[in-house]
Design an enzyme around this catalytic site. Structure first.
Site, short mmCIF file in Angstrom:
data_model
loop_
_atom_site.label_atom_id
_atom_site.label_comp_id
_atom_site.label_asym_id
_atom_site.label_seq_id
_atom_site.Cartn_x
_atom_site.Cartn_y
_atom_site.Cartn_z
N HIS A 68 0.84 -1.20 0.00
CA HIS A 68 0.00 0.00 0.00
C HIS A 68 0.89 1.26 0.00
CE1 HIS A 68 -3.52 2.41 1.69
NE2 HIS A 68 -2.50 3.19 1.97
N GLU A 69 1.85 1.28 0.92
CA GLU A 69 2.74 2.46 1.02
C GLU A 69 3.64 2.59 -0.20
OE1 GLU A 69 2.26 4.78 3.12
OE2 GLU A 69 0.79 3.58 4.21
N HIS A 72 1.92 4.45 -2.92
CA HIS A 72 2.00 5.90 -2.70
C HIS A 72 3.37 6.43 -3.15
CE1 HIS A 72 -1.62 6.50 -0.38
NE2 HIS A 72 -1.26 5.73 0.62
ZN LIG Z 1 -2.26 5.16 2.38
#
Ligand SMILES: [Zn+2]
Length: 374
Positions: A68-69, A72
């Protein structure tokens, strides 16, 4: 907000760090899964199986959050926003951005990338669970895959709540930013929504605790507390950023600093300059021009017998991008240069002339004063 961190590994050029709070969370997740969640959904398995499922489940959650990170961070990199690393803590992770996104659109894309990754993971684990079930694999495997599908969905939904600095709050801020054209005001509003949401979660946690739901109450309370403090911290961080960016180095530097000639011995430097002025750091001059810098820290590394033998010229650090800044640069740039160069003082130089010296302490003092004056 962050305590002690350990570096785990590098992934796609990013350092993945673990905040020590995550170890507590990993234990809490494993325990919640092994003693509550899995026995309730899949009764009749051995305790050892539940614990294995719990630990694998927590590890899977851990990897999911890294992905998830990472998404980003990959989008941030496309917009040339430097990411220092990814730190995992409590209910997720943080990709450390070195500066604010340049536009509302880039912030929006960056923010949405994480929840999209979590959704993709949720679907993938759901398919994996279905395939495993069809292949007749045991409940231990389908159970963990099913849990990971569910938890990734929860992470995606939770992160889309419009509470800054959660992803949804960033989307909200990007929207406000685009509409108002004012990043500061957009951050203030998004952050106050984040604080309110944090308080609601804390209240939910307290209600759960009193109604006998110990684990649920603890979770809501922890997440609420985290969110409340993170919202406040992100707004304070932006204010500091705005404040520092408006302040040129020429206004905070110490003018006409005490300088040292290069051809004296280190012993003379200590006796006449360090003890003579009580400064810790001296620009070294040659023909009225700065050529290097020497500090108490450079002397500490040497054996004392060297102090008689060596000259300042032999020991100083020559001028470089790591210890020089221009007077028209701002305090934010100075702070970043200090962090990158691992130093607390920079010489202010223009056209080869020494104008002053700027210290980390002065920047901190400036922030304190500005904050105390509102
Ligand atoms: Zn996030």
């Amino acid at each position: 907000m962050f305590g002690k961190q350990i570096r785990l590994f590098r992934l796609a050029g990013f350092d993945v760090m673990l905040d020590l709070s995550w170890i507590f969370i990993a234990l809490l997740v494993s325990w919640t899964l092994a003693s509550g969640y899995f026995p309730e959904i899949y009764p009749g398995l051995a305790p050892l199986t539940y614990w294995s499922m719990g630990i694998v489940g927590a590890a899977g959650l851990f990897l999911s959050i890294i992905l998830h990170e990472l998404s980003h961070s990959l989008v941030a990199r496309r917009f040339d926003i430097p990411i220092k690393g990814i730190t995992l803590f409590i209910f997720g992770g943080v990709a450390h951005m070195e500066k604010e996104p340049p536009t509302a659109r880039s912030e929006l894309l960056m923010a949405i990338a994480g929840p999209i990754a979590s959704l993709v993971l949720a679907v993938s684990f759901y398919l994996l669970a279905s395939v495993a079930r069809a292949a007749g694999l045991g409940e231990a495997i389908t159970g963990v895959a099913g849990y990971l599908a569910l938890i990734n969905l929860v992470v995606a939904i939770f992160n889309m709540v419009p509470a800054f600095p959660l992803d949804g709050g960033r989307v909200y801020r990007a929207w406000l930013w685009g509409r108002l054209g004012d990043l500061n005001e957009a951050t203030r509003r998004a952050s106050s929504a984040g604080q309110t949401f944090g308080l609601i979660l804390i209240a939910l946690g307290v209600v759960s605790l009193f109604s006998g739901n110990l684990i649920g109450g603890l979770w809501w309370g922890l997440i609420g507390l985290f969110l409340h403090s993170a919202s406040r911290a992100s707004y304070a961080q932006l204010q500091a950023h705005v404040l520092l960016e408006a302040e040129p180095v020429s206004r905070i530097m110490t003018k006409n600093p005490v300088t040292a000639p290069g051809d004296i011995s280190l012993r003379e430097l200590v006796d006449n300059y360090v003890y003579g002025s009580f400064h810790e750091c001296f620009p070294v001059m040659e023909d009225e021009k700065p050529v290097g810098v020497i500090g108490v820290a450079d002397l500490r590394e040497l054996d004392r017998t060297e102090w008689e033998k060596r000259r300042v010229f032999d020991t100083m650090r020559p001028l470089s991008r790591a210890n020089v800044i221009g007077p028209e640069e701002n305090a934010e740039t100075a702070l970043r240069a200090m962090r990158e160069g691992g130093t607390s003082r920079l010489l202010v130089v223009k056209d080869g002339r020494l104008l002053g010296i700027v210290a980390l302490r002065d920047i901190m003092r400036l922030m304190e004063l500005k904050q105390s004056l509102g």
